[in-house]
Design a protein around this motif. Structure first.
Motif, PDB file in Angstrom:
ATOM      1  N   THR A 189       0.803  -1.055  -0.008  1.00 15.34           N
ATOM      2  CA  THR A 189      -0.032  -0.056  -0.056  1.00 15.34           C
ATOM      3  C   THR A 189       0.765   1.314   0.126  1.00 15.34           C
ATOM      4  OG1 THR A 189      -1.729  -1.036   1.086  1.00 15.34           O
ATOM      5  CG2 THR A 189      -1.687   1.342   1.178  1.00 15.34           C
ATOM      6  N   TRP A 190       0.554   2.118  -0.920  1.00 17.48           N
ATOM      7  CA  TRP A 190       1.319   3.383  -0.976  1.00 17.48           C
ATOM      8  C   TRP A 190       0.994   4.264   0.074  1.00 17.48           C
ATOM      9  CZ3 TRP A 190       5.326   2.656  -3.696  1.00 17.48           C
ATOM     10  CH2 TRP A 190       5.168   2.236  -4.884  1.00 17.48           C
ATOM     11  N   ALA A 191       1.625   5.108   0.548  1.00 17.13           N
ATOM     12  CA  ALA A 191       1.477   6.047   1.775  1.00 17.13           C
ATOM     13  C   ALA A 191       1.144   7.446   0.927  1.00 17.13           C
ATOM     14  CB  ALA A 191       2.513   6.559   2.741  1.00 17.13           C
ATOM     15  N   GLY A 192       1.466   7.464  -0.318  1.00 17.94           N
ATOM     16  CA  GLY A 192       1.180   8.862  -0.874  1.00 17.94           C
ATOM     17  C   GLY A 192       0.338   8.546  -2.266  1.00 17.94           C
ATOM     18  N   ASN A 193       0.568   9.413  -3.096  1.00 17.51           N
ATOM     19  CA  ASN A 193      -0.350   9.387  -4.580  1.00 17.51           C
ATOM     20  C   ASN A 193       0.691   8.672  -5.624  1.00 17.51           C
ATOM     21  OD1 ASN A 193       1.820  11.145  -5.308  1.00 17.51           O
ATOM     22  ND2 ASN A 193       0.069  12.757  -5.941  1.00 17.51           N
ATOM     23  N   GLN A 194       1.609   7.654  -5.527  1.00 19.49           N
ATOM     24  CA  GLN A 194       2.093   7.138  -6.554  1.00 19.49           C
ATOM     25  C   GLN A 194       1.006   6.232  -7.268  1.00 19.49           C
ATOM     26  OE1 GLN A 194       2.647   6.793  -3.102  1.00 19.49           O
ATOM     27  NE2 GLN A 194       5.019   6.459  -2.567  1.00 19.49           N
ATOM     28  N   GLN A 195       1.360   6.102  -8.516  1.00 22.25           N
ATOM     29  CA  GLN A 195       0.529   5.558  -9.459  1.00 22.25           C
ATOM     30  C   GLN A 195       1.366   4.623 -10.497  1.00 22.25           C
ATOM     31  OE1 GLN A 195      -3.112   5.331  -9.447  1.00 22.25           O
ATOM     32  NE2 GLN A 195      -2.549   3.899 -10.964  1.00 22.25           N
ATOM     33  N   VAL A 196       1.366   3.556 -10.475  1.00 22.89           N
ATOM     34  CA  VAL A 196       2.184   2.521 -11.329  1.00 22.89           C
ATOM     35  C   VAL A 196       1.867   2.816 -12.848  1.00 22.89           C
ATOM     36  CG1 VAL A 196       2.710   0.152 -11.639  1.00 22.89           C
ATOM     37  CG2 VAL A 196       2.809   0.988  -9.541  1.00 22.89           C
ATOM     38  N   THR A 197       2.735   2.918 -13.568  1.00 17.56           N
ATOM     39  CA  THR A 197       2.404   3.046 -15.162  1.00 17.56           C
ATOM     40  C   THR A 197       2.889   2.032 -15.913  1.00 17.56           C
ATOM     41  OG1 THR A 197       4.398   4.495 -15.421  1.00 17.56           O
ATOM     42  CG2 THR A 197       2.209   5.489 -14.630  1.00 17.56           C
ATOM     43  N   ASN A 198       3.800   1.038 -15.338  1.00 14.46           N
ATOM     44  CA  ASN A 198       4.488   0.285 -16.279  1.00 14.46           C
ATOM     45  C   ASN A 198       5.186  -0.640 -15.297  1.00 14.46           C
ATOM     46  OD1 ASN A 198       5.276  -1.179 -18.782  1.00 14.46           O
ATOM     47  ND2 ASN A 198       7.406   0.043 -18.542  1.00 14.46           N
ATOM     48  N   SER A 199       5.350  -2.043 -15.953  1.00 12.28           N
ATOM     49  CA  SER A 199       6.074  -3.018 -15.107  1.00 12.28           C
ATOM     50  C   SER A 199       6.987  -4.065 -15.780  1.00 12.28           C
ATOM     51  CB  SER A 199       5.026  -3.894 -14.002  1.00 12.28           C
ATOM     52  OG  SER A 199       4.240  -4.451 -14.848  1.00 12.28           O
ATOM     53  N   TRP A 200       7.711  -4.655 -15.103  1.00 13.03           N
ATOM     54  CA  TRP A 200       8.399  -5.684 -15.959  1.00 13.03           C
ATOM     55  C   TRP A 200       8.818  -6.870 -14.833  1.00 13.03           C
ATOM     56  CZ3 TRP A 200      10.225  -0.828 -15.121  1.00 13.03           C
ATOM     57  CH2 TRP A 200      11.321  -0.728 -14.182  1.00 13.03           C
ATOM     58  N   GLN A 204      13.492 -13.871  -6.478  1.00 11.17           N
ATOM     59  CA  GLN A 204      12.927 -13.213  -7.703  1.00 11.17           C
ATOM     60  C   GLN A 204      12.685 -11.688  -7.441  1.00 11.17           C
ATOM     61  OE1 GLN A 204      12.530 -14.871 -10.414  1.00 11.17           O
ATOM     62  NE2 GLN A 204      12.157 -16.798 -10.358  1.00 11.17           N
ATOM     63  N   GLY A 205      12.933 -11.162  -8.676  1.00 13.92           N
ATOM     64  CA  GLY A 205      12.648  -9.829  -8.707  1.00 13.92           C
ATOM     65  C   GLY A 205      11.774  -9.169  -9.575  1.00 13.92           C
ATOM     66  N   LEU A 206      11.200  -7.933  -9.316  1.00 11.55           N
ATOM     67  CA  LEU A 206      10.397  -7.128 -10.089  1.00 11.55           C
ATOM     68  C   LEU A 206      10.722  -5.580 -10.242  1.00 11.55           C
ATOM     69  CD1 LEU A 206       7.939  -5.695  -8.388  1.00 11.55           C
ATOM     70  CD2 LEU A 206       7.477  -7.940  -7.627  1.00 11.55           C
ATOM     71  N   GLY A 207      10.140  -5.329 -11.246  1.00  6.42           N
ATOM     72  CA  GLY A 207      10.585  -3.743 -11.438  1.00  6.42           C
ATOM     73  C   GLY A 207       9.143  -2.906 -12.120  1.00  6.42           C
ATOM     74  N   PHE A 208       9.018  -1.717 -11.695  1.00  9.46           N
ATOM     75  CA  PHE A 208       8.022  -0.789 -12.363  1.00  9.46           C
ATOM     76  C   PHE A 208       8.207   0.593 -12.178  1.00  9.46           C
ATOM     77  CE2 PHE A 208       7.586  -1.003  -7.840  1.00  9.46           C
ATOM     78  CZ  PHE A 208       7.565   0.214  -7.230  1.00  9.46           C
ATOM     79  N   THR A 209       7.476   1.164 -13.308  1.00  9.78           N
ATOM     80  CA  THR A 209       7.660   2.734 -13.270  1.00  9.78           C
ATOM     81  C   THR A 209       6.373   3.309 -12.853  1.00  9.78           C
ATOM     82  OG1 THR A 209       8.869   2.802 -15.279  1.00  9.78           O
ATOM     83  CG2 THR A 209       7.836   4.922 -14.498  1.00  9.78           C
ATOM     84  N   ALA A 210       6.483   4.447 -11.917  1.00 10.91           N
ATOM     85  CA  ALA A 210       5.381   5.069 -11.375  1.00 10.91           C
ATOM     86  C   ALA A 210       5.552   6.629 -11.500  1.00 10.91           C
ATOM     87  CB  ALA A 210       5.116   4.615 -10.008  1.00 10.91           C
ATOM     88  N   ASN A 211       4.329   7.061 -11.459  1.00 12.23           N
ATOM     89  CA  ASN A 211       4.294   8.761 -11.322  1.00 12.23           C
ATOM     90  C   ASN A 211       4.110   9.218  -9.718  1.00 12.23           C
ATOM     91  OD1 ASN A 211       4.347   9.030 -14.164  1.00 12.23           O
ATOM     92  ND2 ASN A 211       2.279   8.755 -14.257  1.00 12.23           N
TER      93      ASN A 211
END
Length: 438
Positions: A370-381, A409-416
């Motif tokens: 859960t985010w504490a702010g207004n982060q919004q995921v836009t992409n992931s790998w 295992q690892g994962l990644g993402f881009t967020a605004n």
């Protein structure tokens, strides 16, 4: 098929606790649950009977699809209402993310063995065939029961793929296998029960009117071949799912030696079993789980022909049963998450590395936070990420489903993001909290 549906807060009413032997001390907080009652998994036999009904309790929170725990209350095979009391089990396991199904089977007065095993396998097939409707994970079915319900648990866990025990009731063409089981004080080899009775006495299991004789339809000592088919040990092999079973050493109704026989059989076949033997405990779940015995129980574990025996190494608690079930379902029992970010104005890349710190492998994973702010995921790998409000769910991408003990295992993402970009307070892997590594 008719089913009654309600949404309720499930608590541990004292009357229900007494019915299944769940002490109030183990009660978790009330938990919002959607409940479906009196679902007919097969036509009633005989008409008007309750032996082909189940109740289903779905948690309101947690990841989906959900692991399923099937419960059956024992009655010496004398009742067709074994689903009674499953609401108390749901009150414990729904908050942990498990769906719970209370399943009834026919009594021995309605049908003799193998009808009861045909019934539980029919119920399992129905639940698996309808997994999508109720958001159940068809690959993560567990079963639990006490006394004759423990016998049913062992039969279902150990006899996957045995044609004579499948039957043709209800849904067919679907697997009736379960992936793990927990059984309380189950009978196994009926023919040895009298010889294993306590020195102070016990039931006459050889009597034509004994529960065991009524189950198989003949005085047990006169029909050993039929009795063998009702013995869980008959079906043990090295490919069976992991099974935990518990027995009190002072059990007056089902001799403690019945579980000793089963454990020795599984050990001889290089199977996977955990046997908790509790001194001073009689034929009741509260006695087997009594904290007064903690530290004195003998715990024997056999896996791949390797045995360990200790005293007090696993206390019989609901939390430890849940951990065992999660391991058997390959959901993981403990984990670490390392989280890092690369930030630029208005956005950032995030990475999470999941490490399996438990002793059992994980097949299929979902990481939530859960985010504490207004982060919004836009992409992931390396994962499929969805976000609802501040809740984020990252699932394996189908190529990286396995995390072995000690592996990652690892994962990644881009967020605004604008404003604060604090690290999430907690990560959960398959609904269990992970330790966050800085």
């Amino acid at each position: 098929m008719q089913a009654r549906i309600r949404t309720a807060f499930i608590g541990l009413a004292m009357t229900v606790l007494a019915a299944v032997g769940v002490p109030a001390a183990f009660a978790p907080p009330a938990h919002a649950t959607q409940t479906f009652t009196d679902i007919a998994y097969a036509p009633a036999q005989p008409a008007g009977s309750k032996g082909h009904l189940l109740d289903l309790y779905l948690p309101a929170t947690g990841i989906t699809p959900r692991p399923l725990l099937i419960w059956h209350t024992g009655s010496a095979w004398s009742s067709d209402n074994g689903k009674a009391g499953a609401d108390a089990i749901a009150a414990i396991f729904n908050p942990l993310g498990f769906a719970v199904a209370g399943v009834s089977v026919r009594s021995s007065s309605q049908a003799i063995f193998p009808a009861q095993v045909h019934d539980i396998k029919s119920a399992i097939r129905w639940l698996r065939a309808n997994a999508g409707t109720y958001q159940l994970d068809p690959n993560r079915f567990a079963i639990m029961g006490d006394s004759s319900g423990g016998w049913l648990t062992e039969m279902a866990t150990l006899s996957a793929g045995v044609p004579a025990l499948e039957g043709t009731l209800g849904t067919t063409g679907v697997s009736s296998a379960v992936q793990t089981g927990v059984a309380f004080f189950s009978p196994t080899n009926f023919l040895q029960m009298n010889s294993q009775n306590l020195p102070t006495g016990g039931l006459d299991h050889d009597s034509p009117a004994s529960p065991e004789s009524l189950l198989v339809g003949c005085p047990i000592q006169t029909c050993p071949a039929a009795v063998a088919q009702a013995n869980p040990m008959t079906y043990v092999d090295s490919n069976d799912p992991p099974l935990m079973f518990l027995h009190g050493q002072a059990d007056f109704l089902v001799p403690h030696g019945q579980s000793v026989l089963l454990y020795n059989r599984i050990k001889a076949q290089c199977g996977d079993a955990t046997f908790i033997s509790v001194p001073g405990a009689d034929h009741m779940v509260p006695q087997v789980m009594d904290p007064a015995h903690f530290g004195s129980q003998t715990v024997s574990t056999t896996t791949d022909c390797t045995e360990t025996v200790g005293t007090g190494t696993i206390n019989p608690t609901w939390a430890n049963f849940a951990t065992f079930l999660r391991g058997g379902l390959k959901m993981g029992t403990s984990c670490e998450v390392t989280y890092a970010t690369e930030v630029w104005p208005g956005a950032f890349n995030g990475t999470a590395t999941i490490r399996n710190t438990g002793t059992t492998p994980i097949y299929g994973w979902t990481l939530t936070w859960t985010w504490a702010g207004n982060q919004q995921v836009t992409n992931s790998w390396n994962s499929t990420v969805t976000q609802t409000g501040t809740q984020v769910t990252a699932r394996d991408d189908g190529t990286n489903t396995y995390i072995g003990p000690g592996s990652s295992q690892g994962l990644g993402f881009t967020a605004n993001v604008t404003g604060t970009n604090a690290i999430p307070a907690q990560f959960k892997l398959n609904n269990i909290p992970c330790t966050r590594v800085p």
